[in-house]
Design an enzyme around this catalytic site. Structure first.
Site, mmCIF file in Angstrom:
data_model
loop_
_atom_site.group_PDB
_atom_site.id
_atom_site.type_symbol
_atom_site.label_atom_id
_atom_site.label_comp_id
_atom_site.label_asym_id
_atom_site.label_seq_id
_atom_site.Cartn_x
_atom_site.Cartn_y
_atom_site.Cartn_z
ATOM 1 N N TYR A 149 0.845 -1.209 0.000
ATOM 2 C CA TYR A 149 0.000 0.000 0.000
ATOM 3 C C TYR A 149 0.875 1.252 0.000
ATOM 4 O O TYR A 149 0.666 2.176 -0.800
ATOM 5 C CB TYR A 149 -0.913 -0.015 1.239
HETATM 6 P P1 NAD Z 1 -12.151 5.560 2.456
HETATM 7 O O1 NAD Z 1 -12.017 4.168 1.964
HETATM 8 O O2 NAD Z 1 -13.151 5.835 3.525
HETATM 9 O O3 NAD Z 1 -12.416 6.557 1.249
HETATM 10 C C1 NAD Z 1 -11.901 6.341 -0.045
HETATM 11 C C2 NAD Z 1 -13.075 6.387 -1.037
HETATM 12 O O4 NAD Z 1 -12.549 6.308 -2.363
HETATM 13 C C3 NAD Z 1 -14.054 5.231 -0.878
HETATM 14 O O5 NAD Z 1 -15.367 5.726 -0.619
HETATM 15 C C4 NAD Z 1 -13.994 4.492 -2.213
HETATM 16 O O6 NAD Z 1 -15.245 3.983 -2.618
HETATM 17 C C5 NAD Z 1 -13.453 5.540 -3.154
HETATM 18 N N1 NAD Z 1 -12.686 5.017 -4.289
HETATM 19 C C6 NAD Z 1 -11.636 4.159 -4.235
HETATM 20 N N2 NAD Z 1 -11.160 3.933 -5.469
HETATM 21 C C7 NAD Z 1 -11.914 4.664 -6.328
HETATM 22 C C8 NAD Z 1 -11.889 4.849 -7.747
HETATM 23 N N3 NAD Z 1 -11.003 4.213 -8.518
HETATM 24 N N4 NAD Z 1 -12.808 5.676 -8.301
HETATM 25 C C9 NAD Z 1 -13.728 6.320 -7.523
HETATM 26 N N5 NAD Z 1 -13.783 6.180 -6.177
HETATM 27 C C10 NAD Z 1 -12.886 5.358 -5.589
HETATM 28 O O7 NAD Z 1 -10.683 5.996 2.977
HETATM 29 P P2 NAD Z 1 -10.194 7.234 3.860
HETATM 30 O O8 NAD Z 1 -9.688 6.682 5.137
HETATM 31 O O9 NAD Z 1 -11.213 8.307 3.860
HETATM 32 O O10 NAD Z 1 -8.922 7.703 3.017
HETATM 33 C C11 NAD Z 1 -9.009 8.770 2.079
HETATM 34 C C12 NAD Z 1 -7.627 9.008 1.462
HETATM 35 O O11 NAD Z 1 -6.691 9.359 2.481
HETATM 36 C C13 NAD Z 1 -7.044 7.792 0.757
HETATM 37 O O12 NAD Z 1 -6.354 8.234 -0.378
HETATM 38 C C14 NAD Z 1 -6.065 7.219 1.783
HETATM 39 O O13 NAD Z 1 -5.019 6.506 1.157
HETATM 40 C C15 NAD Z 1 -5.576 8.491 2.426
HETATM 41 N N6 NAD Z 1 -5.085 8.307 3.782
HETATM 42 C C16 NAD Z 1 -5.955 8.000 4.782
HETATM 43 C C17 NAD Z 1 -5.472 7.858 6.087
HETATM 44 C C18 NAD Z 1 -6.389 7.546 7.235
HETATM 45 O O14 NAD Z 1 -5.884 7.482 8.368
HETATM 46 N N7 NAD Z 1 -7.679 7.354 7.036
HETATM 47 C C19 NAD Z 1 -4.102 8.027 6.356
HETATM 48 C C20 NAD Z 1 -3.248 8.330 5.296
HETATM 49 C C21 NAD Z 1 -3.758 8.486 4.022
#
Ligand code: NAD
Length: 313
Positions: A149
């Site tokens: 990842y």
């Molecule tokens: P999440 O899974 O709740 O949200 C991601 C959303 O993206 C989902 O609703 C999913 O359906 C959508 N998605 C995925 N692939 C897609 C595509 N190809 N086309 C359209 N939609 C798509 O995750 P989150 O925790 O809200 O994370 C949001 C972002 O922040 C991500 O990029 C994640 O890598 C990054 N991030 C999150 C954290 C954390 O602690 N939550 C930490 C570091 C980075």
């Protein structure tokens, strides 16, 4: 401002879209409801947004959307869509990560070429760092992810930089450090710990519990994200950490205090892909973005627990 928010049905994306709409911004969300967790939870994230006249949602994978048309009058892009989570990124499912994290990002960046977008903010991750870098983690060290990842998040970050340098796309990458709060993904630590305690199940603890994390409350992450869209240096990378770096054992103690319930721990082997420690040096975000986290870990945990016990778990 007119914003495109990818991943708008997700945990962070839905909070971000709400904040933008509340500030009078027109927001187009795009999300394809991937199955990393149940669709009803993502629908619930969207509940308030669905009532907002300034919000519209396109339900489609990024790869199947007409991105050039969507970007025509967009001023700011917030790219949060991704397949998150380190542990599942090993094995045969890696393709889910390359498609949603790397290929989708490249398509979005390609569509931004020549468009009058002021910023493209990309949600990167502390997972890019790995275990070899000195603490606190600074943006200028050589990242060496310890999970597939993390490799995909770093690859997409590099694509952002490349499209900035070669095509003047004004990208800004934010390395979020463990974001938590209401709507946290059900696979994430605090969400799992709270539901274990309320259902009287043992909490799995991978390793000795002395691993540390720098936790960031979701509202602080959203504030930083909007600041990056306003003031982030194009081509730049910023750590976004809440300044609450604690050991897992301390988190368990806080969870006991917040819930007022005993917590049973089941000790398991450390998981491949989990970093030992995360600790953000936020000097750069403070200087350029005026970033200053406002929510302490205890306040944030209380907010997440209250949200869960209000029938949202
Ligand atoms: P999440 O899974 O709740 O949200 C991601 C959303 O993206 C989902 O609703 C999913 O359906 C959508 N998605 C995925 N692939 C897609 C595509 N190809 N086309 C359209 N939609 C798509 O995750 P989150 O925790 O809200 O994370 C949001 C972002 O922040 C991500 O990029 C994640 O890598 C990054 N991030 C999150 C954290 C954390 O602690 N939550 C930490 C570091 C980075």
């Amino acid at each position: 401002m007119k914003a495109l928010v990818t991943g708008a049905a997700g945990f962070i994306g839905s909070h971000l879209a709400e904040r933008l709409v509340d500030a009078g911004v027109t927001v187009v969300g795009i999300d394809c409801f991937t199955d990393n967790y149940a669709r009803p939870l993502k629908e619930r994230n969207l509940q308030r947004l669905r009532q907002a006249p300034r919000f519209s949602l396109i339900e489609r994978p990024l790869a199947e959307a007409d991105l050039p048309a969507l970007l025509d009058d967009v001023t700011h892009v917030f790219h949060l869509a991704a397949q998150p989570g380190v542990r599942n990124s090993w094995g045969r499912d890696f393709r889910v990560y390359t498609v949603n994290n790397v290929e989708a990002t490249q398509l979005l960046l390609e569509a931004c070429i020549g468009k009058p977008v002021e910023r493209v903010v990309y949600a990167s991750s502390s997972s890019v760092y790995g275990d070899e870098v000195p603490l606190p983690m600074r943006e200028d060290v050589r990242p060496q992810p310890v999970s597939p990842y993390g490799v995909t998040k770093l690859a997409a970050e590099q694509l952002c930089y490349l499209y900035h340098v070669s095509h003047s796309v004004p990208t800004v990458s934010l390395r979020y450090f463990t974001v938590y709060g209401p709507r946290q993904r059900p696979d994430m630590g605090f969400a799992r710990f709270f539901s274990a305690v309320t259902q009287d199940r043992a909490v799995p603890m991978f390793g000795d519990g002395r691993q540390t994390r720098d936790f960031t409350f979701v509202a602080d992450a959203v504030t930083a994200t909007i600041a990056a869209a306003m003031r982030g240096k194009p081509g730049g990378v910023y750590n976004i950490g809440g300044g609450s770096r604690v050991q897992l054992l301390h988190v368990f103690e806080l969870i006991r205090q917040v819930t007022g319930r005993p917590l049973r721990v089941e000790r398991l082997e450390p998981q491949r892909g989990d970093m030992r420690d995360t600790y953000a040096d936020t000097t750069r975000a403070r200087a350029d973005l005026g970033f200053a986290p406002t929510v302490t870990l205890e306040q944030g945990l209380r907010a997440q627990y209250e949200w869960m016990t209000a029938g949202h778990d």
